[in-house]
Design a protein around this motif. Structure first.
Motif, PDB file in Angstrom:
ATOM      1  N   LEU A 120      -4.791 -37.019  13.145  1.00 22.67           N
ATOM      2  CA  LEU A 120      -3.596 -36.814  12.324  1.00 22.67           C
ATOM      3  C   LEU A 120      -2.451 -37.596  12.938  1.00 22.67           C
ATOM      4  N   ILE A 172       2.736 -35.087   3.794  1.00 28.64           N
ATOM      5  CA  ILE A 172       1.280 -35.091   3.935  1.00 28.64           C
ATOM      6  C   ILE A 172       0.716 -33.768   3.435  1.00 28.64           C
ATOM      7  N   LEU A 226      -2.769 -31.512   3.619  1.00 31.21           N
ATOM      8  CA  LEU A 226      -4.072 -31.327   4.252  1.00 31.21           C
ATOM      9  C   LEU A 226      -4.966 -30.600   3.264  1.00 31.21           C
ATOM     10  N   ARG A 235       0.908 -38.631   0.983  1.00 32.02           N
ATOM     11  CA  ARG A 235      -0.269 -39.031   1.771  1.00 32.02           C
ATOM     12  C   ARG A 235      -1.214 -37.846   1.835  1.00 32.02           C
ATOM     13  N   THR A 236      -2.522 -38.115   1.838  1.00 30.89           N
ATOM     14  CA  THR A 236      -3.521 -37.050   1.821  1.00 30.89           C
ATOM     15  C   THR A 236      -4.449 -37.191   3.015  1.00 30.89           C
ATOM     16  N   ILE A 237      -4.621 -36.087   3.747  1.00 26.83           N
ATOM     17  CA  ILE A 237      -5.605 -36.017   4.831  1.00 26.83           C
ATOM     18  C   ILE A 237      -6.661 -35.010   4.395  1.00 26.83           C
ATOM     19  N   TRP A 238      -7.888 -35.489   4.273  1.00 27.83           N
ATOM     20  CA  TRP A 238      -9.004 -34.660   3.805  1.00 27.83           C
ATOM     21  C   TRP A 238      -9.902 -34.333   4.998  1.00 27.83           C
ATOM     22  N   THR A 245     -11.707 -36.227   9.683  1.00 27.04           N
ATOM     23  CA  THR A 245     -10.623 -36.421   8.724  1.00 27.04           C
ATOM     24  C   THR A 245     -10.742 -37.788   8.060  1.00 27.04           C
ATOM     25  N   ARG A 246     -10.407 -37.822   6.781  1.00 22.81           N
ATOM     26  CA  ARG A 246     -10.311 -39.064   6.025  1.00 22.81           C
ATOM     27  C   ARG A 246      -8.884 -39.131   5.489  1.00 22.81           C
ATOM     28  N   ALA A 247      -8.281 -40.317   5.513  1.00 19.97           N
ATOM     29  CA  ALA A 247      -6.880 -40.465   5.105  1.00 19.97           C
ATOM     30  C   ALA A 247      -6.758 -41.406   3.919  1.00 19.97           C
TER      31      ALA A 247
END
Length: 613
Positions: A26, A34, A36, A185-188, A194-196
């Motif tokens: 992160l 962002i 999550l 912004r997206t953090i999966w 994690t994928r951003a």
């Protein structure tokens, strides 16, 4: 370019021998927004706690920029160490003298600082926690389900406040509309990593589906390759021995790769048990009113007819009486005045937000079977409890666990599993979205869409209401309730139309109020007095602002361009850290001032056009 405020690298964490995070990362930049996202149990809350410094990972690096203030809002904040709300909120400041910003949030969130923390409702505790987190104006906000227990006015206030917030925001939420409005912004978090993506939540689901499709294609290719090599093996090992040994080793590696590949998370498999079809008319309420003790009425002269198959949402501020209205409509509470008539063959299923149907000491199996064996009946079919639990993503070893050992999301799924096994044709859902992940919410929406019965739904989730409801009943908190066609967005559009019609009707009402004597029509058609014409103009202050704001906007844009050029120097932070810090702070102020100036100019321009029209 500004430096990151928080960095997490290669974060590793294991709970009870099961890896939860296996390389999560992160990076939070100034003014970031962002979100999550991830399934229940994927580690979203844990990663947020690691970023806040509240949980120590097994391995990995955590860096926080010096002099960066970080505030964390827990999903279930604990206020019991403080006597009053005021004590709790002001504890966020270093001393009493600096705590005056807290007063602004007491007013904005309509919460009394003298309230004892031991008697707070869920909504009051959440608003107190928001005041505690927001009022110090930290550099980074870490928010875990900030909309839980908030009513729609409070959610919309929070959304606006966070849009204007100068610092960075990292948030977890199940509220789609809230995420779409705020995130950039997206953090999966997916299977421990994690994928951003540098896009907001609105683009997440398409991205997620494309990732899963690519994985399925790669897995299919791997399976085909393994099958081809196994065919070669079955044909006999011949030719050069060295080459054969290499191919055998490669096949072994391919199988190991296939074995260790992370499986895609499963999906809840929901099915509602439906009873006999109810009558065409489900509820016929006329002139309902209800008051308690000496308080003002909660419901005043409300009438509605609900037909079979309708999905009726109920919204309103906390304390407006949504649960009371449902109890009146279902006949579990007698009205003071008015009448209520129900259709034939009603089988009512009620899922309440407090999950009162769950007993903390009871096992998961006994919750579903009532303590009678290991069989659950769904739509008349007998199913083993372990198989049924698997449909709701429970592990076999959880079947004997007590309810008290389950997480919030697991309790929500267990309650759905218990309720949906009960035959019904009238389903009442009181805040069903709490603690459910987005994928499970999607499936619940599909189930409600296919349900042959009638649904009464209380929710503060705007997207869920839009996707689910055919009608909406909205309360204002003064006992008045109004029915609107469609979902939440439809209600807003209809209310806007009503407001415009009311404004347009005012002059007409005045014109038509003549005595009916000869000449009254000519009097009504006469020009308005000069004083009224003068009142329909911009004030001197507004006119001056409208004339001067374009120059102010241009000046701020020039200032931002200069600061951007200055901060573009990659060596500035090393050579002159104080200059870098002051330039970064000036950039933040200038961007905030530009946003405020543009908003003010737009509002004044719209006002001018409306007055001229």
């Amino acid at each position: 370019m500004a430096n990151p405020l928080i960095i997490l690298r290669d974060t590793q964490l294991t709970f009870g021998g099961t890896p939860l995070l296996t390389g999560a990362e992160l990076q939070v930049m100034p003014r970031d927004r962002i979100c999550l996202v991830g399934r229940n149990g994927s580690g979203k809350s844990t990663l947020l706690k690691i970023a806040a410094g509240l949980v120590e990972p097994d391995d990995g690096e955590r860096f926080v920029q010096p002099r960066t203030s970080v505030a964390y809002l827990a999903q279930d904040p604990d206020l019991t160490a403080f006597a009053t709300v005021g004590d709790y909120v002001r504890s966020a400041f270093s001393d009493e003298a600096s705590a005056h910003p807290a007063d602004i949030y007491f007013d904005a969130l309509a919460i009394d600082p003298a309230l004892p923390t031991t008697t707070l409702s869920g909504g009051e505790a959440r608003r107190a926690a928001l005041a505690h987190t927001l009022s110090p104006e930290p550099d980074v906000l870490l928010l875990d389900e900030p909309t839980n227990h908030l009513d729609l006015p409070a959610i919309e206030w929070l959304e606006t406040t966070l849009q204007r917030f100068r610092g960075a925001v990292v948030l977890i939420s199940h509220d789609r509309a809230f995420l779409e409005a705020l995130s950039r912004r997206t953090i999966w978090i997916d299977r421990g990593v994690t994928r951003a993506q540098d896009k907001g939540f609105a683009a997440f689901e398409d991205w997620r589906d494309s990732v899963f499709e690519a994985e399925e294609l790669a897995q299919h290719k791997l399976d085909r390759r393994i099958a081809r090599e196994e065919d070669w093996m079955q044909g006999g090992v011949s030719g050069r021995r060295k080459r054969n040994v290499r191919r055998v080793a490669e096949l072994r590696d391919l199988k190991e790769q296939r074995r260790t590949a992370s499986a895609r998370p499963g999906q809840v498999n929901m099915e509602a048990s439906e009873s006999e079809t109810s009558g065409r008319l489900v509820i016929d309420a006329k002139g309902l009113s209800k008051a308690f003790a000496d308080a003002p009425p909660v419901v005043r002269d409300f009438s509605i007819r609900v037909a079979r198959g309708e999905r009726v949402g109920i919204v309103g501020p906390n304390g407006a009486g949504k649960t009371t209205l449902i109890r009146l409509l279902t006949g579990t509470l007698e009205p003071d005045t008015g009448s209520i008539r129900h259709g034939a063959n009603l089988d009512v299923l009620w899922i309440d937000q407090n999950r009162s149907q769950l007993v903390e000491t009871q096992s998961v199996t006994d919750t579903l079977t009532g303590g009678r064996g290991e069989t659950v009946f769904v739509n008349g079919r007998a199913r083993h409890v372990a198989t049924y639990l698997k449909d709701f993503l429970f592990l076999p070893e959880q079947a004997r666990s007590p309810v008290s050992a389950l997480s919030g999301g697991e309790r929500a799924r267990l309650l759905l599993a218990k309720a949906l096994a009960q035959p019904s044709n009238l389903m009442i859902l009181d805040e069903p979205t709490n603690d459910l992940d987005l994928e499970t919410l999607d499936l619940l929406q599909e189930l409600l869409g296919e349900y042959a019965g009638t649904v009464l739904l209380v929710s503060h989730d705007r997207d869920f209401l839009d996707r689910t409801c055919t009608r909406l009943i909205a309360g204002t908190g003064d006992g008045h309730w109004t029915a609107y066609a469609g979902g939440y967005s439809d209600m807003l559009a209809q209310r806007q139309g009503e407001a415009l019609s009311a404004r347009a009707a005012k002059p007409a009402a005045g014109a038509g109020s003549g005595s009916g004597k000869p000449g009254s029509d000519r009097a009504a058609a006469a020009p308005a007095p000069p004083s009224k014409a003068r009142s329909a103009k911009l004030s001197f202050k507004d006119k001056h602002a409208l004339e001067t704001l374009p120059a102010r906007i241009a000046e701020l844009e020039g200032r931002i361009a200069q600061l951007t050029e200055q901060l573009a120097d990659p060596d500035l932070f090393t050579k002159a850290p104080d200059t870098f810090a002051s330039a970064t702070e000036a950039m933040t102020r200038a961007q905030h001032d530009l946003e405020a100036a543009e908003t003010q100019w737009l509002e004044l321009e719209m006002k001018r056009e409306e007055l001229e029209a």
